[in-house]
Design a protein around this motif. Structure first.
Motif, PDB file in Angstrom:
ATOM      1  N   ALA A  81       0.837  -1.208   0.000  1.00  0.00           N
ATOM      2  CA  ALA A  81       0.000   0.000   0.000  1.00  0.00           C
ATOM      3  C   ALA A  81       0.867   1.251   0.000  1.00  0.00           C
ATOM      4  CB  ALA A  81      -0.930  -0.009   1.208  1.00  0.00           C
ATOM      5  N   GLY A  82       1.996   1.198   0.721  1.00  0.00           N
ATOM      6  CA  GLY A  82       2.907   2.329   0.717  1.00  0.00           C
ATOM      7  C   GLY A  82       3.567   2.524  -0.625  1.00  0.00           C
ATOM      8  N   ARG A  83       3.871   1.438  -1.271  1.00  0.00           N
ATOM      9  CA  ARG A  83       4.468   1.493  -2.605  1.00  0.00           C
ATOM     10  C   ARG A  83       3.526   2.167  -3.595  1.00  0.00           C
ATOM     11  NH1 ARG A  83       4.550  -1.680  -7.172  1.00  0.00           N
ATOM     12  NH2 ARG A  83       6.569  -1.894  -8.235  1.00  0.00           N
ATOM     13  N   ALA A 180       9.820   3.835   0.047  1.00  0.00           N
ATOM     14  CA  ALA A 180      11.265   3.904  -0.194  1.00  0.00           C
ATOM     15  C   ALA A 180      11.671   2.984  -1.346  1.00  0.00           C
ATOM     16  CB  ALA A 180      12.025   3.532   1.074  1.00  0.00           C
ATOM     17  N   ALA A 181      11.099   1.796  -1.388  1.00  0.00           N
ATOM     18  CA  ALA A 181      11.411   0.860  -2.467  1.00  0.00           C
ATOM     19  C   ALA A 181      10.913   1.372  -3.815  1.00  0.00           C
ATOM     20  CB  ALA A 181      10.799  -0.509  -2.163  1.00  0.00           C
ATOM     21  N   ARG A 182       9.742   1.991  -3.792  1.00  0.00           N
ATOM     22  CA  ARG A 182       9.166   2.496  -5.035  1.00  0.00           C
ATOM     23  C   ARG A 182       9.990   3.645  -5.607  1.00  0.00           C
ATOM     24  NH1 ARG A 182       7.374   1.686  -9.832  1.00  0.00           N
ATOM     25  NH2 ARG A 182       5.874   3.218 -10.587  1.00  0.00           N
ATOM     26  N   THR A 183      10.516   4.529  -4.752  1.00  0.00           N
ATOM     27  CA  THR A 183      11.307   5.639  -5.276  1.00  0.00           C
ATOM     28  C   THR A 183      12.642   5.152  -5.842  1.00  0.00           C
ATOM     29  OG1 THR A 183      11.992   6.108  -2.973  1.00  0.00           O
ATOM     30  CG2 THR A 183      10.250   7.492  -3.918  1.00  0.00           C
ATOM     31  N   VAL A 184      13.149   4.026  -5.339  1.00  0.00           N
ATOM     32  CA  VAL A 184      14.325   3.421  -5.971  1.00  0.00           C
ATOM     33  C   VAL A 184      13.987   3.049  -7.409  1.00  0.00           C
ATOM     34  CG1 VAL A 184      15.932   1.485  -5.972  1.00  0.00           C
ATOM     35  CG2 VAL A 184      15.281   2.536  -3.810  1.00  0.00           C
ATOM     36  N   GLU A 185      12.842   2.401  -7.592  1.00  0.00           N
ATOM     37  CA  GLU A 185      12.419   1.986  -8.928  1.00  0.00           C
ATOM     38  C   GLU A 185      12.261   3.198  -9.850  1.00  0.00           C
ATOM     39  OE1 GLU A 185       8.820  -0.142  -8.360  1.00  0.00           O
ATOM     40  OE2 GLU A 185       9.735  -1.757  -7.195  1.00  0.00           O
ATOM     41  N   LEU A 186      11.632   4.257  -9.339  1.00  0.00           N
ATOM     42  CA  LEU A 186      11.419   5.458 -10.153  1.00  0.00           C
ATOM     43  C   LEU A 186      12.739   6.095 -10.557  1.00  0.00           C
ATOM     44  CD1 LEU A 186       8.440   7.103  -8.195  1.00  0.00           C
ATOM     45  CD2 LEU A 186       8.322   5.923 -10.400  1.00  0.00           C
ATOM     46  N   ALA A 187      13.684   6.154  -9.617  1.00  0.00           N
ATOM     47  CA  ALA A 187      14.979   6.770  -9.904  1.00  0.00           C
ATOM     48  C   ALA A 187      15.757   5.960 -10.943  1.00  0.00           C
ATOM     49  CB  ALA A 187      15.790   6.900  -8.622  1.00  0.00           C
ATOM     50  N   VAL A 188      15.786   4.645 -10.769  1.00  0.00           N
ATOM     51  CA  VAL A 188      16.536   3.787 -11.691  1.00  0.00           C
ATOM     52  C   VAL A 188      15.927   3.842 -13.092  1.00  0.00           C
ATOM     53  CG1 VAL A 188      17.127   1.394 -12.220  1.00  0.00           C
ATOM     54  CG2 VAL A 188      17.409   2.259  -9.883  1.00  0.00           C
ATOM     55  N   ARG A 189      14.602   3.830 -13.153  1.00  0.00           N
ATOM     56  CA  ARG A 189      13.953   3.890 -14.463  1.00  0.00           C
ATOM     57  C   ARG A 189      14.263   5.204 -15.175  1.00  0.00           C
ATOM     58  NH1 ARG A 189       7.584   3.522 -14.462  1.00  0.00           N
ATOM     59  NH2 ARG A 189       7.832   5.692 -13.798  1.00  0.00           N
ATOM     60  N   TYR A 190      14.149   6.311 -14.440  1.00  0.00           N
ATOM     61  CA  TYR A 190      14.418   7.608 -15.059  1.00  0.00           C
ATOM     62  C   TYR A 190      15.885   7.731 -15.461  1.00  0.00           C
ATOM     63  CZ  TYR A 190      14.213  12.629 -15.912  1.00  0.00           C
ATOM     64  OH  TYR A 190      14.269  13.870 -16.502  1.00  0.00           O
ATOM     65  N   ALA A 191      16.776   7.197 -14.628  1.00  0.00           N
ATOM     66  CA  ALA A 191      18.203   7.261 -14.935  1.00  0.00           C
ATOM     67  C   ALA A 191      18.543   6.475 -16.195  1.00  0.00           C
ATOM     68  CB  ALA A 191      19.019   6.734 -13.760  1.00  0.00           C
ATOM     69  N   GLN A 213      22.877   4.173  -2.947  1.00  0.00           N
ATOM     70  CA  GLN A 213      22.560   4.581  -1.587  1.00  0.00           C
ATOM     71  C   GLN A 213      21.067   4.406  -1.298  1.00  0.00           C
ATOM     72  OE1 GLN A 213      24.001   8.602  -1.477  1.00  0.00           O
ATOM     73  NE2 GLN A 213      26.155   7.970  -1.472  1.00  0.00           N
ATOM     74  N   MET A 214      20.238   4.717  -2.280  1.00  0.00           N
ATOM     75  CA  MET A 214      18.799   4.550  -2.118  1.00  0.00           C
ATOM     76  C   MET A 214      18.444   3.085  -1.891  1.00  0.00           C
ATOM     77  SD  MET A 214      17.390   7.116  -5.086  1.00  0.00           S
ATOM     78  CE  MET A 214      15.676   6.662  -4.807  1.00  0.00           C
ATOM     79  N   LEU A 215      19.065   2.204  -2.683  1.00  0.00           N
ATOM     80  CA  LEU A 215      18.775   0.780  -2.555  1.00  0.00           C
ATOM     81  C   LEU A 215      19.175   0.264  -1.176  1.00  0.00           C
ATOM     82  CD1 LEU A 215      17.837  -1.881  -3.799  1.00  0.00           C
ATOM     83  CD2 LEU A 215      20.153  -2.197  -4.686  1.00  0.00           C
ATOM     84  N   VAL A 216      20.333   0.699  -0.689  1.00  0.00           N
ATOM     85  CA  VAL A 216      20.786   0.264   0.632  1.00  0.00           C
ATOM     86  C   VAL A 216      19.799   0.719   1.694  1.00  0.00           C
ATOM     87  CG1 VAL A 216      22.568   0.568   2.389  1.00  0.00           C
ATOM     88  CG2 VAL A 216      23.223   0.137   0.019  1.00  0.00           C
ATOM     89  N   ARG A 217      19.383   1.979   1.647  1.00  0.00           N
ATOM     90  CA  ARG A 217      18.414   2.486   2.626  1.00  0.00           C
ATOM     91  C   ARG A 217      17.124   1.664   2.604  1.00  0.00           C
ATOM     92  NH1 ARG A 217      18.697   7.748   0.357  1.00  0.00           N
ATOM     93  NH2 ARG A 217      20.380   8.991   1.247  1.00  0.00           N
TER      94      ARG A 217
END
Length: 303
Positions: A81-83, A180-191, A213-217
């Protein structure tokens, strides 16, 4: 002690992800943002669907009409739900299952005094307030998150019932871990999509470091949440909330950095994760409260 999800738990998580992907994808999220400008943002139909899927009654005994599962399973579904950034007082309604009529089925929206200072989220849309005899009146307060409307009420309990605080903190931590996991996905996709100087920006070392760093967090927070869900220990829950809040806020900020100016626009979803993370960080157990609890535990162990 095994902290890895079982096959059944993984299937449960996948089922919730599929449900939310089909029912509350990006178009629905943006529709909620638009609707929040003129009215409420709780989708009553979605709330009932979540109720029918057992989201709110997950930890109720089967004899009482619930699903009969535990905190580990609840943490998994709240992570999803947070994702998806599902708006509404999910934690309070879940805690009210079996106590407030209609909460388990999703036909009743229940909020809680979980923010301190007399602030209540989704008060205008709530049918009940956890631990209160009736829904009080309140004065609207500007919220950082467009999908978390706030009201300030004059009379309120000092804090939610202690029996709810730890579970509320854990489930809120699970929501943060999902974001937090979802923003990792968004960042990697945009990158991988955005190009500068003839190559994807993900090829640049600075961007690689941010994403790493995002993935580790995200993974540290997720591990802490899963472990706390298994042990149900108050200190473990405080640590999980602290780590998940840091991961959700830190990852959203770094995701904005990866997106550059695009991330700050209203059309992007990144800012919604950051604003929701700010609000959740104040719910059920703040960083200061978690740190005090952890410090007391360490001092007690050392004495």
């Amino acid at each position: 002690m095994d902290f890895q999800p079982t096959e059944d738990q993984r299937d449960l998580r996948a089922g919730v992800r599929d449900l939310l992907a089909g029912r509350y994808g990006r178009d629905a999220l943006r529709a909620s943002v638009d609707a929040a400008q003129t009215g409420g943002c709780v989708d009553r139909a979605l709330w009932r669907e979540l109720g029918e899927a057992g989201f709110f009654a997950l930890r109720l005994p089967e004899a009482d009409g619930g699903v009969g599962l535990g905190l580990p399973e609840a943490a998994l579904v709240f992570e999803e739900a947070g994702r998806a950034l599902v708006p509404g007082p999910l934690v309070a309604t879940h805690l009210a299952a079996g106590v407030v009529p209609g909460a388990a089925a999703g036909t009743t929206v229940v909020t809680a005094f979980d923010l301190g200072g007399g602030l209540v989220s989704h008060l205008a849309e709530a049918d009940a307030v956890l631990g209160a005899p009736e829904v009080p009146s309140g004065t609207p307060v500007r919220s950082a998150d467009p999908l978390t409307p706030l009201h300030r009420v004059a009379s309120y309990p000092q804090a939610p019932a202690s029996a709810h605080t730890a579970v509320g903190a854990l489930l809120t931590a699970a929501l943060q871990a999902g974001s937090a996991a979802r923003t990792v996905e968004l960042a990697v996709r945009y990158a991988g999509e955005r190009e500068q100087f003839g190559q994807p920006i993900g090829a640049f070392q600075a961007v690689k470091h941010l994403c790493a760093q995002m993935l580790v967090r995200a993974e540290v927070a997720r591990t802490a949440v899963y472990a706390a869900a298994v042990t149900a220990d108050g200190t473990e829950i405080a640590a999980a909330k602290l780590l998940a809040d840091e991961a959700a806020v830190g990852n959203a900020r770094d995701c904005l950095q990866v997106h550059g100016g695009m991330g700050f626009t209203w059309e992007a979803d990144v800012h919604l994760h950051l604003k929701r993370a700010w609000v959740r960080a104040e719910q059920w157990r703040t960083a200061a409260e978690a740190e005090e609890l952890l410090a007391a535990e360490l001092l007690g162990a050392a004495s």
